[in-house]
Design an enzyme around this catalytic site. Structure first.
Site, PDB file in Angstrom:
ATOM      1  N   GLY A  54      -4.500   0.939  -6.298  1.00  0.00           N
ATOM      2  CA  GLY A  54      -4.560   0.636  -7.823  1.00  0.00           C
ATOM      3  C   GLY A  54      -3.413  -0.140  -8.511  1.00  0.00           C
ATOM      4  O   GLY A  54      -3.632  -1.032  -9.254  1.00  0.00           O
ATOM      5  N   GLY A  55      -2.273   0.455  -7.994  1.00  0.00           N
ATOM      6  CA  GLY A  55      -1.059   0.050  -8.761  1.00  0.00           C
ATOM      7  C   GLY A  55      -0.142  -0.849  -7.814  1.00  0.00           C
ATOM      8  O   GLY A  55       0.423  -1.906  -7.972  1.00  0.00           O
ATOM      9  N   SER A  56      -0.444  -0.827  -6.503  1.00  0.00           N
ATOM     10  CA  SER A  56       0.689  -1.701  -5.446  1.00  0.00           C
ATOM     11  C   SER A  56      -0.510  -2.036  -4.433  1.00  0.00           C
ATOM     12  O   SER A  56      -1.478  -1.426  -4.165  1.00  0.00           O
ATOM     13  CB  SER A  56       1.554  -1.003  -5.200  1.00  0.00           C
ATOM     14  OG  SER A  56       1.195   0.077  -4.374  1.00  0.00           O
ATOM     15  N   THR A  57      -0.067  -3.011  -3.584  1.00  0.00           N
ATOM     16  CA  THR A  57      -0.904  -3.462  -2.283  1.00  0.00           C
ATOM     17  C   THR A  57       0.465  -3.590  -1.207  1.00  0.00           C
ATOM     18  O   THR A  57       1.544  -3.940  -1.492  1.00  0.00           O
ATOM     19  CB  THR A  57      -1.389  -4.678  -2.580  1.00  0.00           C
ATOM     20  OG1 THR A  57      -2.371  -5.119  -1.353  1.00  0.00           O
ATOM     21  CG2 THR A  57      -0.659  -5.748  -3.027  1.00  0.00           C
ATOM     22  N   GLN A  58      -0.035  -3.322   0.068  1.00  0.00           N
ATOM     23  CA  GLN A  58       0.989  -3.437   1.149  1.00  0.00           C
ATOM     24  C   GLN A  58       0.299  -4.359   2.130  1.00  0.00           C
ATOM     25  O   GLN A  58      -0.695  -4.149   2.512  1.00  0.00           O
ATOM     26  CB  GLN A  58       1.392  -1.996   1.720  1.00  0.00           C
ATOM     27  CG  GLN A  58       1.812  -1.031   0.702  1.00  0.00           C
ATOM     28  CD  GLN A  58       1.351  -0.425  -0.278  1.00  0.00           C
ATOM     29  OE1 GLN A  58       0.010  -0.006  -0.093  1.00  0.00           O
ATOM     30  NE2 GLN A  58       1.908  -0.383  -1.554  1.00  0.00           N
TER      31      GLN A  58
ATOM     32  N   GLU B 225       5.621   3.492   2.355  1.00  0.00           N
ATOM     33  CA  GLU B 225       3.978   3.554   2.248  1.00  0.00           C
ATOM     34  C   GLU B 225       3.447   2.587   3.230  1.00  0.00           C
ATOM     35  O   GLU B 225       2.317   3.012   3.926  1.00  0.00           O
ATOM     36  CB  GLU B 225       3.485   3.095   0.868  1.00  0.00           C
ATOM     37  CG  GLU B 225       2.010   3.407   0.489  1.00  0.00           C
ATOM     38  CD  GLU B 225       1.955   3.275  -1.107  1.00  0.00           C
ATOM     39  OE1 GLU B 225       0.668   3.085  -1.178  1.00  0.00           O
ATOM     40  OE2 GLU B 225       2.773   3.240  -1.923  1.00  0.00           O
TER      41      GLU B 225
END
EC number: 3.6.1.6
Length: 432
Positions: A206-210, A176
């Site tokens: 909303g659920g993860s950050t990269q 991602e």
């Protein structure tokens, strides 16, 4: 389409695809190319320009988005150019249908109707349709996520579009970040052969950050955990990226963690309180198919300092600080970074803008100390802005003067991993 975008598209696709020939049949993955998985070829004269399409679904935690890309192949010896993108989104995300997979698949049917209207009937059977699900489904129990994806695959199978073998998948968090980096550097013109001039990306879902960037210093690579470094070849150039996806540290998941509600039981009677919320606020709030009773602290204190200590617990000791971000590299930040900056008045929603990390902190303080004023926009605005500030400073370790380019689109194309993932189906990037 502007000449700038045409030139940008040709150059970057050159980098991405090498000798990519659209008429040579479409291998969805080089490792699994077979006769059943070849895109039907078109019967046409070699000197006639042809338009072709790609459909990419981004099944995120808060919504499902369809990206319909239009490319032009001028001639068989040349390279295609990106002409435009049709984008549409529906809410909630597929994860909200954890116990109703068929209803979740119906939202995909709605979006496919847009694809049918956008793409000429004659091109349907040659247009690949792909869905990649992100953190929302990664946070679900495996059997529930699989049930939803199976229903989506059934919808795809009944559609008139070309369906690759692995057309419906749960996306790896690292990919991602990598594919978002490809998209942003493609759209900003930084993907030139043998060039190391690129920009980093920060994606807050909303659920993860990269976080993904091309390190300039060996110390950044050597001091990072081994699985935070990804290598891939692109036009005879090997890129070595620092990239990581933090599952559970997306904006909405961070709200639950701040409230102490992530993975909690007793949702029918427990009330989760936070000094990041307006004192008199009390509501039922639904996310991921579950409903939580949440509240401010009516008899306590609220404001930026207390809120900062609450969200710091969600980040401290979890987020790795890459050595190099303490410098002055430029990062493009999008998704919820952009949305909350717009809602808090930090940037103009129609143009985006350039800010420094310290600007998020300054605006977070203002929002938290005037919650009543900002409550009509969102009762979570203080919590969200404080979390973003804390994530950037205490998490990733950015300096106050680090420049962030906040954008939703570049050259009228959405900033996300979807375009990079579409290229991945054109010509696999050999990510190791």
């Amino acid at each position: 389409m502007t000449l700038q975008l045409q030139l940008l598209s040709v150059t970057a696709l050159c980098v991405l695809a090498g000798n990519f020939l659209v008429e040579a049949a479409f291998y969805h993955r080089e490792r699994s190319a077979n006769m059943e998985n070849l895109l039907p070829s078109a019967d046409r004269s070699p000197d006639i320009s042809r338009t072709f399409y790609g459909i990419m679904f981004d099944a995120g935690s808060t919504g499902t988005r369809i990206h319909i890309y239009t490319f032009i192949q001028k001639d068989d010896a040349g390279l295609p150019v990106l002409q435009n993108e049709m984008y549409h989104a529906v809410k909630p995300g597929l994860s909200a249908y954890a116990d109703m997979p068929e209803e979740g698949a119906n939202t995909i049917k709605q979006l496919l109707r847009i694809a049918k209207k956008t793409i000429p009937h004659s091109e349907w059977r040659r247009t690949p349709v792909v869905l990649k699900a992100t953190a929302g489904l990664r946070l679900l129990p495996e059997h529930k996520a699989r049930a939803i994806l199976d229903e989506v695959h059934e919808v795809f199978a009944k559609s008139p579009f070309f369906v690759p073998n692995d057309s419906v998948t749960l996306m790896n968090g690292a990919n991602e970040g990598i594919l978002a980096w490809v998209t942003v550097n493609f759209l900003t013109g930084h993907l030139y052969a043998k060039s190391q001039k690129t920009v980093g990306i920060l994606d807050l879902g909303g659920g993860s950050t990269q976080i993904t960037f091309l390190p300039k210093l060996k110390k950044t690579v050597n001091s990072a955990p081994a699985d935070y470094i990804a290598r891939f070849d692109m036009f005879n150039t090997t890129y070595e990226l620092y990239t990581h996806s933090y599952l559970g540290n997306g904006l909405i998941a961070a709200r639950l963690a701040t409230l102490g509600a992530l993975g909690a039981d007793g949702l029918d009677w427990k009330v989760f309180r936070s000094s990041c919320l307006p004192k008199k606020y009390r509501e039922d709030w639904t996310f991921g198919g579950l409903t939580y009773k949440i509240s401010g602290t009516p008899d306590g204190y609220a404001g930026y300092k207390l809120c900062y200590h609450e969200v710091l617990r969600v980040i401290k000791g979890i987020v790795h600080q890459p050595f190099e971000v303490k410098g002055s590299s430029i990062f493009y930040a999008f998704s919820y970074y952009y949305d909350r900056a717009v809602e808090s008045g930090l940037i103009d929603g129609s143009r985006g803008g350039v800010v420094e990390v310290r600007d998020f902190k300054k605006r977070a303080k203002e929002v938290c100390n005037k919650m009543t004023k900002y409550r009509p926009i969102s009762p979570f605005l203080c919590m969200d802005m404080t979390y973003i500030t804390c994530l950037l400073k205490e998490g990733f370790g950015f300096k106050d003067n680090t420049v962030l380019q906040l954008a939703k689109k570049v050259n009228n194309v959405e900033m996300s991993w979807a375009l990079g993932a579409t290229f991945d189906y054109f010509k696999h990037l050999h990510i190791h």
